[in-house]
Scaffold this motif. Sequence first.
Motif, PDB file in Angstrom:
ATOM      1  N   ILE A  73     -74.706  14.429 -39.626  1.00 21.77           N
ATOM      2  CA  ILE A  73     -74.450  15.031 -40.925  1.00 21.77           C
ATOM      3  C   ILE A  73     -72.629  15.338 -41.049  1.00 21.77           C
ATOM      4  O   ILE A  73     -72.370  14.975 -42.332  1.00 21.77           O
ATOM      5  CB  ILE A  73     -75.215  16.303 -41.518  1.00 21.77           C
ATOM      6  CG1 ILE A  73     -76.680  15.372 -41.815  1.00 21.77           C
ATOM      7  CG2 ILE A  73     -74.325  16.760 -43.168  1.00 21.77           C
ATOM      8  CD1 ILE A  73     -77.281  16.607 -42.504  1.00 21.77           C
ATOM      9  N   ALA A  74     -71.850  15.846 -39.994  1.00 20.26           N
ATOM     10  CA  ALA A  74     -70.954  16.327 -40.902  1.00 20.26           C
ATOM     11  C   ALA A  74     -70.078  14.736 -40.390  1.00 20.26           C
ATOM     12  O   ALA A  74     -69.327  14.644 -41.283  1.00 20.26           O
ATOM     13  CB  ALA A  74     -70.436  16.900 -39.780  1.00 20.26           C
ATOM     14  N   LEU A  75     -70.674  14.024 -39.219  1.00 20.65           N
ATOM     15  CA  LEU A  75     -69.557  12.254 -39.254  1.00 20.65           C
ATOM     16  C   LEU A  75     -69.655  11.610 -40.740  1.00 20.65           C
ATOM     17  O   LEU A  75     -68.841  11.103 -40.761  1.00 20.65           O
ATOM     18  CB  LEU A  75     -70.179  12.641 -38.001  1.00 20.65           C
ATOM     19  CG  LEU A  75     -70.161  12.950 -36.531  1.00 20.65           C
ATOM     20  CD1 LEU A  75     -70.442  12.628 -35.004  1.00 20.65           C
ATOM     21  CD2 LEU A  75     -67.898  12.592 -36.481  1.00 20.65           C
ATOM     22  N   LEU A  76     -70.995  12.736 -40.725  1.00 23.39           N
ATOM     23  CA  LEU A  76     -71.194  10.906 -41.646  1.00 23.39           C
ATOM     24  C   LEU A  76     -70.597  11.709 -43.272  1.00 23.39           C
ATOM     25  O   LEU A  76     -70.491  10.633 -43.673  1.00 23.39           O
ATOM     26  CB  LEU A  76     -73.222  11.032 -42.507  1.00 23.39           C
ATOM     27  CG  LEU A  76     -73.867   9.835 -41.236  1.00 23.39           C
ATOM     28  CD1 LEU A  76     -75.418  10.055 -41.971  1.00 23.39           C
ATOM     29  CD2 LEU A  76     -73.306   8.657 -42.061  1.00 23.39           C
ATOM     30  N   PHE A  77     -70.721  13.042 -43.647  1.00 19.92           N
ATOM     31  CA  PHE A  77     -70.183  12.888 -44.875  1.00 19.92           C
ATOM     32  C   PHE A  77     -68.875  13.617 -44.870  1.00 19.92           C
ATOM     33  O   PHE A  77     -68.311  13.386 -45.678  1.00 19.92           O
ATOM     34  CB  PHE A  77     -70.893  14.009 -45.647  1.00 19.92           C
ATOM     35  CG  PHE A  77     -72.665  13.019 -45.920  1.00 19.92           C
ATOM     36  CD1 PHE A  77     -72.172  12.304 -46.949  1.00 19.92           C
ATOM     37  CD2 PHE A  77     -73.629  13.344 -45.329  1.00 19.92           C
ATOM     38  CE1 PHE A  77     -73.488  11.976 -47.498  1.00 19.92           C
ATOM     39  CE2 PHE A  77     -74.899  13.208 -45.383  1.00 19.92           C
ATOM     40  CZ  PHE A  77     -74.655  12.053 -46.644  1.00 19.92           C
ATOM     41  N   LYS A  78     -68.419  13.979 -43.921  1.00 18.70           N
ATOM     42  CA  LYS A  78     -66.828  14.663 -43.892  1.00 18.70           C
ATOM     43  C   LYS A  78     -66.316  15.215 -45.070  1.00 18.70           C
ATOM     44  O   LYS A  78     -65.710  15.671 -45.065  1.00 18.70           O
ATOM     45  CB  LYS A  78     -65.794  13.485 -43.436  1.00 18.70           C
ATOM     46  CG  LYS A  78     -65.927  12.870 -41.755  1.00 18.70           C
ATOM     47  CD  LYS A  78     -65.201  11.211 -42.031  1.00 18.70           C
ATOM     48  CE  LYS A  78     -66.111  10.893 -40.735  1.00 18.70           C
ATOM     49  NZ  LYS A  78     -65.322   9.111 -41.800  1.00 18.70           N
ATOM     50  N   ASN A  79     -67.252  16.556 -45.677  1.00 23.39           N
ATOM     51  CA  ASN A  79     -67.398  17.602 -46.647  1.00 23.39           C
ATOM     52  C   ASN A  79     -67.755  18.755 -46.264  1.00 23.39           C
ATOM     53  O   ASN A  79     -68.734  18.904 -46.080  1.00 23.39           O
ATOM     54  CB  ASN A  79     -67.750  16.545 -47.328  1.00 23.39           C
ATOM     55  CG  ASN A  79     -68.014  17.345 -48.769  1.00 23.39           C
ATOM     56  OD1 ASN A  79     -68.046  18.873 -48.749  1.00 23.39           O
ATOM     57  ND2 ASN A  79     -67.964  17.128 -49.793  1.00 23.39           N
ATOM     58  N   LYS A  80     -66.534  19.168 -45.886  1.00 21.44           N
ATOM     59  CA  LYS A  80     -66.803  21.381 -45.771  1.00 21.44           C
ATOM     60  C   LYS A  80     -67.911  21.223 -46.515  1.00 21.44           C
ATOM     61  O   LYS A  80     -68.690  22.657 -45.802  1.00 21.44           O
ATOM     62  CB  LYS A  80     -65.438  21.346 -45.894  1.00 21.44           C
ATOM     63  CG  LYS A  80     -64.226  21.397 -44.420  1.00 21.44           C
ATOM     64  CD  LYS A  80     -64.149  22.262 -44.724  1.00 21.44           C
ATOM     65  CE  LYS A  80     -62.434  22.240 -43.403  1.00 21.44           C
ATOM     66  NZ  LYS A  80     -60.972  23.020 -43.500  1.00 21.44           N
ATOM     67  N   LYS A  81     -68.092  21.081 -47.651  1.00 20.63           N
ATOM     68  CA  LYS A  81     -69.285  22.285 -48.047  1.00 20.63           C
ATOM     69  C   LYS A  81     -70.635  21.847 -47.440  1.00 20.63           C
ATOM     70  O   LYS A  81     -71.920  21.879 -47.902  1.00 20.63           O
ATOM     71  CB  LYS A  81     -69.110  21.722 -50.065  1.00 20.63           C
ATOM     72  CG  LYS A  81     -67.991  22.321 -50.804  1.00 20.63           C
ATOM     73  CD  LYS A  81     -67.550  22.076 -51.736  1.00 20.63           C
ATOM     74  CE  LYS A  81     -66.850  22.828 -51.936  1.00 20.63           C
ATOM     75  NZ  LYS A  81     -66.029  22.549 -53.971  1.00 20.63           N
ATOM     76  N   ILE A  82     -70.801  19.871 -47.831  1.00 14.76           N
ATOM     77  CA  ILE A  82     -72.278  19.562 -47.711  1.00 14.76           C
ATOM     78  C   ILE A  82     -72.496  20.343 -46.327  1.00 14.76           C
ATOM     79  O   ILE A  82     -74.039  20.518 -45.723  1.00 14.76           O
ATOM     80  CB  ILE A  82     -71.989  18.206 -47.654  1.00 14.76           C
ATOM     81  CG1 ILE A  82     -72.151  18.164 -48.560  1.00 14.76           C
ATOM     82  CG2 ILE A  82     -73.426  17.385 -46.730  1.00 14.76           C
ATOM     83  CD1 ILE A  82     -71.579  15.770 -48.452  1.00 14.76           C
ATOM     84  N   ILE A  83     -71.436  20.489 -45.105  1.00 13.06           N
ATOM     85  CA  ILE A  83     -71.591  21.364 -43.334  1.00 13.06           C
ATOM     86  C   ILE A  83     -72.634  22.504 -44.413  1.00 13.06           C
ATOM     87  O   ILE A  83     -73.072  23.040 -42.922  1.00 13.06           O
ATOM     88  CB  ILE A  83     -70.085  20.706 -42.827  1.00 13.06           C
ATOM     89  CG1 ILE A  83     -70.011  19.068 -42.559  1.00 13.06           C
ATOM     90  CG2 ILE A  83     -70.779  21.770 -41.215  1.00 13.06           C
ATOM     91  CD1 ILE A  83     -69.012  19.267 -41.729  1.00 13.06           C
ATOM     92  N   TYR A  84     -71.579  23.082 -44.496  1.00 12.71           N
ATOM     93  CA  TYR A  84     -71.296  24.596 -44.759  1.00 12.71           C
ATOM     94  C   TYR A  84     -73.331  24.464 -45.101  1.00 12.71           C
ATOM     95  O   TYR A  84     -73.944  25.870 -45.386  1.00 12.71           O
ATOM     96  CB  TYR A  84     -70.881  25.353 -45.531  1.00 12.71           C
ATOM     97  CG  TYR A  84     -71.053  26.477 -46.493  1.00 12.71           C
ATOM     98  CD1 TYR A  84     -70.965  27.957 -45.645  1.00 12.71           C
ATOM     99  CD2 TYR A  84     -71.521  27.176 -47.125  1.00 12.71           C
ATOM    100  CE1 TYR A  84     -71.372  28.738 -45.846  1.00 12.71           C
ATOM    101  CE2 TYR A  84     -72.328  27.970 -47.931  1.00 12.71           C
ATOM    102  CZ  TYR A  84     -71.553  28.654 -47.177  1.00 12.71           C
ATOM    103  OH  TYR A  84     -72.501  30.615 -46.933  1.00 12.71           O
TER     104      TYR A  84
END
Length: 146
Positions: A73-84
């Motif tokens: 998910i981190a590689l796909l979206f590259k968004n800290k809020k989504i990773i959190y």
Amino acid sequence: MKNKFVVFSGITVFFILLVLVRFYERVLFYDPLIDFYQGNFTIASPPSIDKIKLICYVVLRYFINAVLSIGIIALLFKNKKIIYFTSLVYVIFLILLTPIFSYFIYNFNADNYLMVFYIRRFLIQPILLLLLLAGLLYQYKINKKS
């Protein structure tokens, strides 16, 4: 172009690692329920289970799947809020499902075979990744339109 290749390669590696966890589950993890649920478990007597060891290995497998899934998910979206958010969802599900799984393992009988099966399946398989990916991709598509 190079950045997309790196992202695609990373996602591919994480997916391969998820598949390898599944493929080598018998070698990597203690789980006497694998054979139990592959047979006709509705009429079988329960296997001998080291309950604490089983719970620990299920949590370990959940953790491994969670790390790999969050990496995807981190590689796909590259968004800290989504990773959190994704990390938080994984922690919440672990906190909710582990005590329930433990309760049913300590009270393992024919009445709760299916409950143990489904909770265990949710904990040991990357089902949450599929749900989160579908939801996050849908949200991304909605946000992109507006």
